[in-house]
Every structure is written in C-alpha cells, then in structure tokens.
Motif scaffolding. Structure first.
Motif, PDB file in Angstrom:
ATOM      1  N   VAL A 123      73.513  28.023  20.141  1.00  0.00           N
ATOM      2  CA  VAL A 123      73.580  28.698  18.847  1.00  0.00           C
ATOM      3  C   VAL A 123      72.190  29.255  18.553  1.00  0.00           C
ATOM      4  N   GLU A 124      72.132  30.477  18.032  1.00  0.00           N
ATOM      5  CA  GLU A 124      70.839  31.117  17.764  1.00  0.00           C
ATOM      6  C   GLU A 124      70.663  31.329  16.264  1.00  0.00           C
ATOM      7  N   VAL A 125      69.512  30.888  15.753  1.00  0.00           N
ATOM      8  CA  VAL A 125      69.200  31.047  14.336  1.00  0.00           C
ATOM      9  C   VAL A 125      67.757  31.501  14.181  1.00  0.00           C
ATOM     10  N   LEU A 126      67.470  32.087  13.038  1.00  0.00           N
ATOM     11  CA  LEU A 126      66.109  32.441  12.656  1.00  0.00           C
ATOM     12  C   LEU A 126      65.692  31.537  11.512  1.00  0.00           C
ATOM     13  N   ARG A 127      64.465  31.016  11.606  1.00  0.00           N
ATOM     14  CA  ARG A 127      63.955  30.142  10.555  1.00  0.00           C
ATOM     15  C   ARG A 127      62.433  30.316  10.503  1.00  0.00           C
ATOM     16  N   PRO A 128      61.863  30.546   9.348  1.00  0.00           N
ATOM     17  CA  PRO A 128      60.407  30.746   9.255  1.00  0.00           C
ATOM     18  C   PRO A 128      59.636  29.513   9.728  1.00  0.00           C
ATOM     19  N   ASN A 129      58.573  29.767  10.477  1.00  0.00           N
ATOM     20  CA  ASN A 129      57.600  28.745  10.884  1.00  0.00           C
ATOM     21  C   ASN A 129      58.130  27.712  11.867  1.00  0.00           C
ATOM     22  N   TYR A 134      66.660  23.496  21.523  1.00  0.00           N
ATOM     23  CA  TYR A 134      67.334  22.220  21.676  1.00  0.00           C
ATOM     24  C   TYR A 134      68.480  22.412  22.671  1.00  0.00           C
ATOM     25  N   ARG A 135      69.228  21.364  22.912  1.00  0.00           N
ATOM     26  CA  ARG A 135      70.327  21.457  23.882  1.00  0.00           C
ATOM     27  C   ARG A 135      71.353  22.502  23.454  1.00  0.00           C
ATOM     28  N   TYR A 136      71.706  22.484  22.168  1.00  0.00           N
ATOM     29  CA  TYR A 136      72.733  23.399  21.678  1.00  0.00           C
ATOM     30  C   TYR A 136      72.201  24.422  20.682  1.00  0.00           C
ATOM     31  N   LEU A 137      70.898  24.486  20.497  1.00  0.00           N
ATOM     32  CA  LEU A 137      70.343  25.316  19.431  1.00  0.00           C
ATOM     33  C   LEU A 137      69.055  25.988  19.874  1.00  0.00           C
ATOM     34  N   HIS A 138      68.904  27.256  19.525  1.00  0.00           N
ATOM     35  CA  HIS A 138      67.674  28.010  19.774  1.00  0.00           C
ATOM     36  C   HIS A 138      67.180  28.545  18.429  1.00  0.00           C
ATOM     37  N   VAL A 139      66.048  28.016  17.969  1.00  0.00           N
ATOM     38  CA  VAL A 139      65.459  28.437  16.703  1.00  0.00           C
ATOM     39  C   VAL A 139      64.302  29.383  16.998  1.00  0.00           C
ATOM     40  N   ARG A 140      64.343  30.567  16.369  1.00  0.00           N
ATOM     41  CA  ARG A 140      63.248  31.534  16.529  1.00  0.00           C
ATOM     42  C   ARG A 140      62.493  31.656  15.213  1.00  0.00           C
ATOM     43  N   ASN A 141      61.183  31.727  15.325  1.00  0.00           N
ATOM     44  CA  ASN A 141      60.331  31.838  14.148  1.00  0.00           C
ATOM     45  C   ASN A 141      60.250  33.303  13.715  1.00  0.00           C
ATOM     46  N   ARG A 142      61.118  33.686  12.790  1.00  0.00           N
ATOM     47  CA  ARG A 142      61.096  35.048  12.274  1.00  0.00           C
ATOM     48  C   ARG A 142      61.475  35.052  10.799  1.00  0.00           C
ATOM     49  N   GLU A 143      60.813  35.919  10.077  1.00  0.00           N
ATOM     50  CA  GLU A 143      61.106  36.113   8.651  1.00  0.00           C
ATOM     51  C   GLU A 143      62.099  37.262   8.533  1.00  0.00           C
ATOM     52  N   VAL A 144      63.164  37.035   7.791  1.00  0.00           N
ATOM     53  CA  VAL A 144      64.192  38.060   7.632  1.00  0.00           C
ATOM     54  C   VAL A 144      64.198  38.551   6.192  1.00  0.00           C
ATOM     55  N   GLN A 197      66.902  50.808  10.108  1.00  0.00           N
ATOM     56  CA  GLN A 197      66.698  49.370   9.948  1.00  0.00           C
ATOM     57  C   GLN A 197      65.630  48.846  10.887  1.00  0.00           C
ATOM     58  N   LEU A 198      65.517  49.440  12.053  1.00  0.00           N
ATOM     59  CA  LEU A 198      64.473  49.029  12.995  1.00  0.00           C
ATOM     60  C   LEU A 198      63.088  49.228  12.378  1.00  0.00           C
ATOM     61  N   LEU A 199      62.914  50.317  11.642  1.00  0.00           N
ATOM     62  CA  LEU A 199      61.627  50.590  11.000  1.00  0.00           C
ATOM     63  C   LEU A 199      61.309  49.579   9.902  1.00  0.00           C
ATOM     64  N   LEU A 200      62.339  48.942   9.351  1.00  0.00           N
ATOM     65  CA  LEU A 200      62.148  47.997   8.252  1.00  0.00           C
ATOM     66  C   LEU A 200      61.958  46.554   8.726  1.00  0.00           C
ATOM     67  N   CYS A 201      62.121  46.312  10.025  1.00  0.00           N
ATOM     68  CA  CYS A 201      61.933  44.956  10.549  1.00  0.00           C
ATOM     69  C   CYS A 201      60.446  44.608  10.574  1.00  0.00           C
ATOM     70  N   PRO A 202      60.062  43.431  10.101  1.00  0.00           N
ATOM     71  CA  PRO A 202      58.642  43.053  10.074  1.00  0.00           C
ATOM     72  C   PRO A 202      58.030  42.940  11.465  1.00  0.00           C
ATOM     73  N   GLU A 203      58.843  42.534  12.471  1.00  0.00           N
ATOM     74  CA  GLU A 203      58.306  42.308  13.812  1.00  0.00           C
ATOM     75  C   GLU A 203      58.084  43.629  14.541  1.00  0.00           C
ATOM     76  N   ILE A 204      57.015  43.676  15.299  1.00  0.00           N
ATOM     77  CA  ILE A 204      56.724  44.836  16.134  1.00  0.00           C
ATOM     78  C   ILE A 204      57.194  44.603  17.562  1.00  0.00           C
ATOM     79  N   ARG A 205      57.074  43.351  18.040  1.00  0.00           N
ATOM     80  CA  ARG A 205      57.432  43.031  19.415  1.00  0.00           C
ATOM     81  C   ARG A 205      58.886  43.379  19.692  1.00  0.00           C
ATOM     82  N   GLY A 206      59.110  44.050  20.812  1.00  0.00           N
ATOM     83  CA  GLY A 206      60.472  44.382  21.211  1.00  0.00           C
ATOM     84  C   GLY A 206      61.034  45.634  20.572  1.00  0.00           C
ATOM     85  N   ALA A 207      60.246  46.315  19.751  1.00  0.00           N
ATOM     86  CA  ALA A 207      60.750  47.512  19.083  1.00  0.00           C
ATOM     87  C   ALA A 207      61.091  48.610  20.097  1.00  0.00           C
TER      88      ALA A 207
END
Length: 332
Positions: A123-129, A134-144, A197-207
């Motif tokens: 399962v993939e989620v975004l969570r700040p900081n 984990y075995r069943y979970l991938h947490v990425r540090n991103r602000e949405v 929407q791509l222009l409004l994403c805070p992240e630059i990496r992967g743009a």
C-alpha cells in the motif's frame, strides 16, 4: 475477488484465537494485523461459519483467476485494511485525520483505474516527515496541497491528476502511460489539466519523467497493451506509427481497424493474445476471420506484425519492427 474478514468479525462468528491460527493453515490468509482474507472454500466443518452467510453467487466470485489480477485484488484488500485502521485510529485521536493520504498505485485503484501490471505489493501513502518501507506499506515523505487531496468513500487519497503525476514520477513509462491514457480516454482528465497540476506540485524531482509520460499519452489507444506498445516504440526509436487506423474497402465499408499503422512503410502492428479468439467461444471461426482480415491487408501491400502481451516486455520483437520499417522504407 476474495472474502475479506477482520478479526472482530471472526470473533462474532465464534472463532477463538487458536481457531483463527489453525484456519490460517487452511483457508485464511493474514494480510495485515487483524485483517484476513478467505482464499478458498474449505471442507473443514469447523470453518463453515465463514461461508454460511454467503450466497452461491458470492462463493463463485471468490475463485482466484490464476493470473496477475490476483495480485491486484490482494492489493485492493490491503488498501481497505489500511483505510479501516487509519479511520479507527483517527477516531481515537492517535492519528491526525487527513495527514496521511493514499497515493500512487493505491490511489489509482481507489480512483477505479486499472494498472497494466502489479508493480508493487505494498500500500502506498504520502505522509509529511516520514519515509519508510514496511512489509505491506510504503510511506513517502511528501507534502500534498489541500486541493490535490480527495475523499472517496472511506479513503483519503490524492486527486486523480496528482495520482497520475506521482505514478509517472516514481514508476516506469509502461505503467504510467497506460493509466494516463485510460483516464483521458474516459474523459476524466486531459493533458492540459495534468500539465497544469504538475506545475502546482511542490516537488521538483521527477517532473521531467512526469512530463514525458503526459506527452506520450494518447486517448486513441484502446487497451493498456497498446499503450505499452507505444512506450516501447518510443524507447526503441520507432516512429511513424499511428493508433487505431481504419481501412475502408471499395464499397465504403470498414475493412479493418488496426492497433498501429505506419502508412509510409506500410507496416501494421497488432497487439493481442490468444484470449481474444475466445470472446464468443468460436475459436476456429475467430481465427479464420483474423486470417482473412490479415490477408486482405497484405493484399494491399501491408506487412502485418503481431505481438503478444509477453512480447511487450522483450527487446527482440521491437528490434524486428524497427528493422522491418527501415527495410521497407528503403525499398520505396
């Protein structure tokens, strides 16, 4: 489909902890803490309570398909289990509601999109900081941003556009482009909206990767396999192919509509598998129709090349297409 069961449901059915552990060796599979899936209808009378409430149609729906769709169905169950856990914890103020959102392929499934293949079992989620696997979970540090979040039933997820952008950032083109094609084909978004929407994403990496996936998208493709083929054309430097080209006969009726056609080289590429011949169980009849259709196209001077789904992940078939196109262009 699978039958999904939480521990409290099993307790209400009369199971003890020991009986649940025994059932795990038979017809239950633990997919997360306190979350199980019934994987088969067993013959153990002690487990009858699991199935007694099901109708015959429900039982038939539990059968595994024996292909990669089973992995996608399992991921859907993991997503549901995560959502239930977060919603329950939020009610007890242990987790700040809205801080975690489903993203990437998990969000794509929540939005009703169909990945071309199961690229992850987590399962993939975004969570700040927080950034951790984990075995069943991938947490990425991103602000949405707030306007890139959506509530869909019991799920808090990234919006459709943000979901597609995130997939394009972190996965290969052969996964991202089919999802974008599907969403645009269904009228749920557009290239311009994705670009905005791509222009409004805070992240630059992967743009750059996201922009490439958006540019390669084309709603005329009718299946994920066609989208993957188009990605392979791009990766192998094969140009000149247009999707869904129609051929009209002398009487004005449509002779054929092909997946891809390079008119200059007179080369047609069809992406299919043997399963297409079983649509109405008339295998011989469907094969005969395909051969007649192919013969009519070859009579017009076209070379027809067929690709199976498995060949989409091999280099040799596309090297062959590239060489065929080059040779036929030289002959003209």
């Amino acid at each position: 489909m699978h039958l999904y069961l939480a521990t409290d449901k099993l307790y209400r059915l009369g199971f003890t902890k020991d009986e649940i552990r025994r059932a795990e060796r038979c017809c239950l599979s633990r997919i997360a803490r306190g979350r199980y899936v019934a994987t088969s209808v067993c013959d153990d009378p002690r487990h009858y309570a699991i199935w007694s409430a099901l109708s015959e149609d429900d039982v038939n729906a539990l059968a595994l398909r024996g292909n990669m769709r089973d992995d996608v169905d399992r991921l859907r169950l993991l997503i549901r289990a995560r959502a239930e856990k977060i919603n329950a914890a939020s009610g007890r103020n242990r987790v700040t509601k809205g801080r975690e959102v489903f993203s990437h392929l998990s969000a794509a499934l929540i939005h009703g999109l169909d990945p071309s293949y199961p690229a992850t079992s987590r399962v993939e989620v975004l969570r700040p900081n927080v950034s951790r696997k984990y075995r069943y979970l991938h947490v990425r540090n991103r602000e949405v941003p707030v306007d890139q979040k959506a509530v869909i039933g019991m799920y808090s997820a990234t919006t459709l556009e943000r979901t597609l952008i995130d997939v394009a950032r972190d996965y290969d083109l052969d996964l991202a482009v089919p999802l974008i094609d599907e969403a645009i084909r269904d009228g749920r978004t557009s290239k311009s909206r994705l670009g905005d929407q791509l222009l409004l994403c805070p992240e630059i990496r992967g743009a750059g990767a996201a922009r490439q996936a958006i540019d390669l998208s084309d709603s005329r493709r009718e299946a994920p396999s066609e989208s993957i083929a188009a990605v392979r054309f791009f990766e192998h430097g094969i140009g000149g192919f247009e999707p869904q080209v129609e051929f009209i006969d002398e009487s004005g009726r449509m002779l054929a509509r092909v997946d891809f056609c390079n008119v200059d080289a007179k080369v047609i590429v069809e992406v299919d598998g043997i399963e297409k011949y079983f649509v109405d169980d008339d295998v011989r009849g469907n094969i005969a129709k395909e051969k007649a259709r192919e013969s009519a196209l070859e009579a017009r001077g076209y070379r027809v090349i067929r690709l199976t789904y498995g060949q989409l992940f091999q280099s040799q078939p596309f090297a062959h297409i590239l060489n065929t196109v080059a040779a036929r262009l030289r002959q003209r």
